[in-house]
Design a protein around this motif. Structure first.
Motif, PDB file in Angstrom:
ATOM      1  N   UNK A  56      -7.815   0.634 -11.870  1.00 14.34           N
ATOM      2  CA  UNK A  56      -7.074   1.657 -12.568  1.00 14.34           C
ATOM      3  C   UNK A  56      -6.583   1.204 -13.925  1.00 14.34           C
ATOM      4  N   UNK A  57      -6.195  -0.068 -14.031  1.00  7.87           N
ATOM      5  CA  UNK A  57      -5.643  -0.533 -15.305  1.00  7.87           C
ATOM      6  C   UNK A  57      -6.644  -0.350 -16.434  1.00  7.87           C
ATOM      7  N   UNK A  58      -7.897  -0.658 -16.204  1.00  9.32           N
ATOM      8  CA  UNK A  58      -8.907  -0.495 -17.248  1.00  9.32           C
ATOM      9  C   UNK A  58      -9.029   0.974 -17.621  1.00  9.32           C
ATOM     10  N   UNK A  59      -9.060   1.857 -16.622  1.00  9.23           N
ATOM     11  CA  UNK A  59      -9.128   3.286 -16.902  1.00  9.23           C
ATOM     12  C   UNK A  59      -7.930   3.756 -17.694  1.00  9.23           C
ATOM     13  N   UNK A  60      -6.728   3.266 -17.362  1.00 13.66           N
ATOM     14  CA  UNK A  60      -5.533   3.641 -18.101  1.00 13.66           C
ATOM     15  C   UNK A  60      -5.573   3.106 -19.527  1.00 13.66           C
ATOM     16  N   UNK A  61      -6.127   1.889 -19.702  1.00 15.37           N
ATOM     17  CA  UNK A  61      -6.265   1.348 -21.055  1.00 15.37           C
ATOM     18  C   UNK A  61      -7.129   2.274 -21.894  1.00 15.37           C
ATOM     19  N   UNK A  62      -8.253   2.673 -21.334  1.00 14.50           N
ATOM     20  CA  UNK A  62      -9.150   3.569 -22.068  1.00 14.50           C
ATOM     21  C   UNK A  62      -8.471   4.909 -22.320  1.00 14.50           C
ATOM     22  N   UNK A 115       3.998   3.426 -25.601  1.00 10.33           N
ATOM     23  CA  UNK A 115       3.061   3.217 -24.505  1.00 10.33           C
ATOM     24  C   UNK A 115       3.771   2.562 -23.321  1.00 10.33           C
ATOM     25  N   UNK A 116       3.498   3.073 -22.139  1.00  8.56           N
ATOM     26  CA  UNK A 116       4.025   2.479 -20.915  1.00  8.56           C
ATOM     27  C   UNK A 116       3.327   1.131 -20.719  1.00  8.56           C
ATOM     28  N   UNK A 153       0.317   7.411 -19.283  1.00 11.62           N
ATOM     29  CA  UNK A 153       0.357   6.051 -19.819  1.00 11.62           C
ATOM     30  C   UNK A 153       1.293   5.933 -21.030  1.00 11.62           C
ATOM     31  N   UNK A 154       1.890   7.048 -21.440  1.00 12.32           N
ATOM     32  CA  UNK A 154       2.823   7.048 -22.562  1.00 12.32           C
ATOM     33  C   UNK A 154       4.235   7.302 -22.053  1.00 12.32           C
TER      34      UNK A 154
END
Length: 166
Positions: free
Chosen positions: A21-27, A99-100, A76-77
């Motif tokens: 999930x972290x990678x998806x949230x980064x994108x 950004x969160x 994510x914000x």
């Protein structure tokens, strides 16, 4: 003990972009910033549609219309603020996106996406302790800046600023 090791390994994999999930949230964070860059000259209502939040009055002046919105935990914000000039001689707009940091976005993710940093602006030693290190990208329309703060997991993206000429 094995569960702790597994949890630690999964945390590290997400922190360094090995999926999850972290990678998806980064994108998702960087995609959202790109959408705001493209929509920067649109109306306040249109910008609100981009972030899927209504933007409300937040201390406008005679010179600038200032609107903002808070985000919920599923975003994510944490906050967005838009400052648009009302009249000349003001000719610059500003969008600030907080950004969160739950899913730390490291500088390498930003450099991979936007290329080599044009200017690196380290914290001022006389400034506040949590002052970010800014990665600044100069564009034909203005500047795109990414602020990184020190955390136990390294430097994480805390803010993006879109500063454009009208």
């Amino acid at each position: 003990m094995i569960l702790r090791l597994l949890a630690f390994a999964m945390t590290m994999a997400c922190a360094y972009g090995a999926g999850g999930t972290a990678t998806g949230d980064r994108m998702r964070v960087l995609d959202g910033i790109d959408r705001l860059v493209k929509a920067r000259n649109e109306s306040i209502d249109a910008l609100g549609r981009v972030v899927r939040r209504p933007l409300r009055e937040a201390g406008s002046t005679d010179y600038f219309e200032v609107v903002a919105s808070q985000f919920t935990d599923d975003s994510p914000y944490t906050r967005i603020e838009v400052r648009k000039p009302r009249r000349p001689p003001m000719n610059r707009g500003l969008i600030i996106v907080d950004v969160r940091m739950a899913d730390c976005i490291h500088g390498t993710s930003v450099v991979e996406r936007y290329g080599q940093v044009d200017d690196l602006s380290p914290p001022d030693p006389r400034g506040p302790a949590d002052q970010p290190t800014d990665y600044v990208y100069h564009r034909s329309w203005g500047k795109l800046s990414f602020g990184f703060v020190d955390t136990p997991g390294g430097q994480c993206l805390s803010r993006a600023v879109i500063d454009w000429k009208l």
